[in-house]
Motif scaffolding. Structure first.
Motif, mmCIF file in Angstrom:
data_model
loop_
_atom_site.group_PDB
_atom_site.id
_atom_site.type_symbol
_atom_site.label_atom_id
_atom_site.label_comp_id
_atom_site.label_asym_id
_atom_site.label_seq_id
_atom_site.Cartn_x
_atom_site.Cartn_y
_atom_site.Cartn_z
ATOM 1 N N ASN A 3 0.823 -1.213 0.000
ATOM 2 C CA ASN A 3 0.000 0.000 0.000
ATOM 3 C C ASN A 3 0.858 1.263 0.000
ATOM 4 O OD1 ASN A 3 -2.385 -1.458 0.012
ATOM 5 N ND2 ASN A 3 -2.564 -1.459 2.244
ATOM 6 N N PHE A 4 1.967 1.196 0.707
ATOM 7 C CA PHE A 4 2.865 2.345 0.760
ATOM 8 C C PHE A 4 3.393 2.668 -0.630
ATOM 9 C CE2 PHE A 4 7.183 4.037 0.941
ATOM 10 C CZ PHE A 4 7.013 5.160 1.746
ATOM 11 N N TRP A 5 3.842 1.643 -1.357
ATOM 12 C CA TRP A 5 4.427 1.862 -2.678
ATOM 13 C C TRP A 5 3.371 2.272 -3.697
ATOM 14 C CZ3 TRP A 5 9.174 2.996 -3.375
ATOM 15 C CH2 TRP A 5 10.148 2.498 -2.519
ATOM 16 N N ILE A 6 2.173 1.707 -3.594
ATOM 17 C CA ILE A 6 1.108 2.124 -4.501
ATOM 18 C C ILE A 6 0.791 3.599 -4.299
ATOM 19 C CG2 ILE A 6 -1.353 1.865 -5.029
ATOM 20 C CD1 ILE A 6 -1.068 -1.116 -4.439
ATOM 21 N N SER A 7 0.671 3.995 -3.035
ATOM 22 C CA SER A 7 0.391 5.403 -2.719
ATOM 23 C C SER A 7 1.515 6.303 -3.207
ATOM 24 C CB SER A 7 0.208 5.573 -1.204
ATOM 25 O OG SER A 7 -0.874 4.811 -0.741
ATOM 26 N N PHE A 8 2.746 5.840 -3.023
ATOM 27 C CA PHE A 8 3.897 6.633 -3.444
ATOM 28 C C PHE A 8 3.870 6.906 -4.941
ATOM 29 C CE2 PHE A 8 8.053 6.292 -5.557
ATOM 30 C CZ PHE A 8 8.580 7.527 -5.199
ATOM 31 N N PHE A 9 3.656 5.869 -5.744
ATOM 32 C CA PHE A 9 3.688 6.049 -7.195
ATOM 33 C C PHE A 9 2.502 6.866 -7.696
ATOM 34 C CE2 PHE A 9 6.722 2.458 -7.166
ATOM 35 C CZ PHE A 9 7.714 3.026 -7.963
ATOM 36 N N VAL A 10 1.335 6.668 -7.108
ATOM 37 C CA VAL A 10 0.171 7.450 -7.517
ATOM 38 C C VAL A 10 0.398 8.931 -7.218
ATOM 39 C CG1 VAL A 10 -2.265 7.932 -7.053
ATOM 40 C CG2 VAL A 10 -1.488 5.565 -7.309
ATOM 41 N N VAL A 11 0.772 9.228 -5.974
ATOM 42 C CA VAL A 11 1.033 10.620 -5.580
ATOM 43 C C VAL A 11 2.216 11.182 -6.359
ATOM 44 C CG1 VAL A 11 1.727 12.126 -3.678
ATOM 45 C CG2 VAL A 11 0.051 10.316 -3.281
ATOM 46 N N GLY A 12 3.254 10.361 -6.525
ATOM 47 C CA GLY A 12 4.448 10.812 -7.225
ATOM 48 C C GLY A 12 4.169 11.196 -8.661
ATOM 49 N N PHE A 13 3.404 10.390 -9.373
ATOM 50 C CA PHE A 13 3.101 10.692 -10.775
ATOM 51 C C PHE A 13 2.197 11.915 -10.904
ATOM 52 C CE2 PHE A 13 3.998 6.027 -11.796
ATOM 53 C CZ PHE A 13 5.263 6.329 -12.308
ATOM 54 N N VAL A 14 1.306 12.099 -9.946
ATOM 55 C CA VAL A 14 0.447 13.296 -9.958
ATOM 56 C C VAL A 14 1.297 14.548 -9.745
ATOM 57 C CG1 VAL A 14 -1.372 14.542 -8.718
ATOM 58 C CG2 VAL A 14 -1.650 12.104 -9.227
ATOM 59 N N ILE A 15 2.198 14.487 -8.769
ATOM 60 C CA ILE A 15 3.067 15.643 -8.499
ATOM 61 C C ILE A 15 3.985 15.917 -9.683
ATOM 62 C CG2 ILE A 15 4.980 16.467 -7.067
ATOM 63 C CD1 ILE A 15 3.695 15.041 -4.701
ATOM 64 N N LEU A 42 11.198 13.593 1.205
ATOM 65 C CA LEU A 42 9.818 13.412 1.662
ATOM 66 C C LEU A 42 9.436 11.938 1.783
ATOM 67 C CD1 LEU A 42 8.026 16.243 -0.354
ATOM 68 C CD2 LEU A 42 8.560 16.190 2.093
ATOM 69 N N ILE A 43 9.895 11.108 0.844
ATOM 70 C CA ILE A 43 9.550 9.684 0.940
ATOM 71 C C ILE A 43 10.249 9.039 2.141
ATOM 72 C CG2 ILE A 43 11.379 8.894 -0.622
ATOM 73 C CD1 ILE A 43 9.565 6.649 -1.504
ATOM 74 N N ALA A 44 11.458 9.495 2.453
ATOM 75 C CA ALA A 44 12.159 8.960 3.624
ATOM 76 C C ALA A 44 11.395 9.293 4.896
ATOM 77 C CB ALA A 44 13.580 9.520 3.682
ATOM 78 N N LEU A 45 10.930 10.524 4.977
ATOM 79 C CA LEU A 45 10.166 10.942 6.155
ATOM 80 C C LEU A 45 8.836 10.187 6.239
ATOM 81 C CD1 LEU A 45 10.194 12.917 8.539
ATOM 82 C CD2 LEU A 45 9.046 14.583 7.066
ATOM 83 N N ALA A 46 8.175 10.014 5.094
ATOM 84 C CA ALA A 46 6.895 9.296 5.076
ATOM 85 C C ALA A 46 7.076 7.828 5.456
ATOM 86 C CB ALA A 46 6.260 9.405 3.685
ATOM 87 N N TYR A 47 8.128 7.217 4.936
ATOM 88 C CA TYR A 47 8.378 5.807 5.241
ATOM 89 C C TYR A 47 8.710 5.617 6.718
ATOM 90 C CZ TYR A 47 10.586 1.216 5.242
ATOM 91 O OH TYR A 47 10.923 -0.082 5.524
ATOM 92 N N HIS A 48 9.467 6.549 7.268
ATOM 93 C CA HIS A 48 9.835 6.467 8.677
ATOM 94 C C HIS A 48 8.588 6.444 9.560
ATOM 95 C CE1 HIS A 48 11.492 7.816 12.585
ATOM 96 N NE2 HIS A 48 12.566 7.155 12.201
ATOM 97 N N ARG A 49 7.617 7.262 9.219
ATOM 98 C CA ARG A 49 6.377 7.311 9.988
ATOM 99 C C ARG A 49 5.506 6.090 9.694
ATOM 100 N NH1 ARG A 49 3.370 12.962 10.314
ATOM 101 N NH2 ARG A 49 2.369 11.686 11.919
ATOM 102 N N TYR A 50 5.450 5.683 8.420
ATOM 103 C CA TYR A 50 4.616 4.543 8.034
ATOM 104 C C TYR A 50 5.092 3.256 8.693
ATOM 105 C CZ TYR A 50 2.350 1.055 5.045
ATOM 106 O OH TYR A 50 1.615 -0.018 4.589
ATOM 107 N N ALA A 51 6.408 3.044 8.698
ATOM 108 C CA ALA A 51 6.971 1.816 9.266
ATOM 109 C C ALA A 51 7.113 1.890 10.781
ATOM 110 C CB ALA A 51 8.336 1.532 8.627
#
Length: 257
Positions: A3-15, A42-51
Motif C-alpha cells: 500500500n505504501f508503494w502504490i500510494s507513493f507512485f500514484v502521488v508521485g506521478f500526480v506531483i 519526503l519519501i524517507a520521512l513518510a516511510y519512517h512514519r509509516y513503518a
C-alpha cells in the motif's frame, strides 16, 4: 508495504505531472530536478512514519537524507529556479528532440519518480537495520556529512566564481575545482557510501553509489556538462581537460596552465 508503494507512485506521478505543467508554463525544464531532490527527502520521512521506526539509526538516517534534500533543493532554487535560468543539459535536449520535446520531457519528469524509488532503497535499508549503534554507524554518518559539506563547498565556489563579471567565459579552477572538473558530482557520489556503512554493507545499499556513479559519470552528469562547457568556453576548457581529472580529485597534471 504494498500500500505504501502504490500510494507513493500514484502521488508521485500526480506531483510530477503537475510540476511538468508548471515547467511548461514557465519554459523552465530545470524544475524537474526538484522532484528528485525534494521527493527523496519526503519519501524517507513518510516511510519512517509509516513503518513506525524509532531507533537511533533510523532517526539519524532520516536527518541525513533531509539535510541532503534541503541543501540541494535550496541550491537548485537559488541558482536556477528563482533566476529563471535553464540548465544547459535541458537546453541541449530541447534542441535535440525538436518537435518531440514536449512528449519526451514529460517522460523525463515521470522518470524522476522511479529514480526516487530506486535511490530510496539504500536509504530504507539503512533506516530499517536493527542492532546497536556502533563504530560503523559513526563512520557512515561522518562520511555522509563530509560529502554533503564537500558538495556544498564546490557549489559555493563555482557560484562565487561565476558571479564575477570578469570571469565570464572563463574556467573555474579555484578551490576544489582545481583538483577535479566535477567535484560536486564526486561528493554527491561519495555521499551514498554513508548509507552503505549505516546498512552494514547490505547488498541493496550498494544500489546508491553504483547507480549514482553510472548516472553522474556516463549518463546525466559529466557528458552533458562537458559538452556544454566545451561549447561555451572552448579552448580554455580543453586545456582544463588536459590538466585536471574528470571525476576523482587529484593533483593537476600541469600547474602552469
Amino acid at each position: 508495504m504494498l500500500n505504501f508503494w502504490i500510494s507513493f507512485f500514484v502521488v508521485g506521478f500526480v506531483i510530477a505531472s503537475s510540476v511538468y505543467g508548471l515547467a511548461r508554463r514557465l519554459s523552465l525544464m530545470a524544475l524537474v530536478d526538484t522532484i528528485w531532490t525534494l521527493g527523496l527527502g519526503l519519501i524517507a520521512l513518510a516511510y519512517h512514519r509509516y513503518a513506525e521506526l524509532n531507533s537511533i539509526r533510523s532517526w539519524v538516517v532520516v536527518l541525513l537524507i533531509m539535510i541532503w534534500s534541503f541543501r540541494l533543493s535550496y541550491h537548485l532554487f537559488a541558482d536556477r529556479i528563482l533566476l529563471g535560468k535553464e540548465d544547459p543539459r535541458y537546453q541541449a535536449l530541447a534542441e535535440y528532440w525538436g518537435k518531440q520535446q514536449a512528449r519526451n520531457f514529460y517522460f523525463v519528469f515521470l522518470a524522476q519518480v522511479v529514480l526516487v524509488a530506486l535511490f530510496f532503497l539504500p536509504v530504507s535499508v539503512a533506516m530499517s537495520r536493527e542492532g546497536a549503534w556502533a563504530w560503523l554507524d559513526m563512520l557512515g554518518v561522518g562520511l555522509a556529512v563530509c560529502a554533503i559539506l564537500g558538495e556544498a563547498l564546490a557549489d559555493q565556489q563555482l557560484a562565487k566564481f561565476r558571479a564575477q563579471p570578469n570571469h565570464r567565459g572563463a574556467v573555474c579552477r579555484v578551490g576544489l575545482w582545481r583538483y577535479s572538473r566535477h567535484p560536486n558530482y564526486f561528493f554527491e557520489w561519495l555521499h551514498w557510501f554513508g548509507y552503505v556503512l549505516l546498512a552494514a554493507g547490505a547488498p541493496l545499499a550498494w544500489i546508491g553509489p553504483i547507480a549514482m556513479y553510472v548516472f553522474l559519470r556516463y549518463l546525466t552528469g559529466v557528458p552533458f556538462a562537458e559538452r556544454s562547457s566545451l561549447k561555451s568556453r572552448g579552448q580554455a576548457y580543453r586545456r582544463y581537460q588536459s590538466t585536471t581529472n574528470t571525476f576523482f580529485p587529484w593533483i593537476p597534471r600541469n600547474q602552469s596552465n
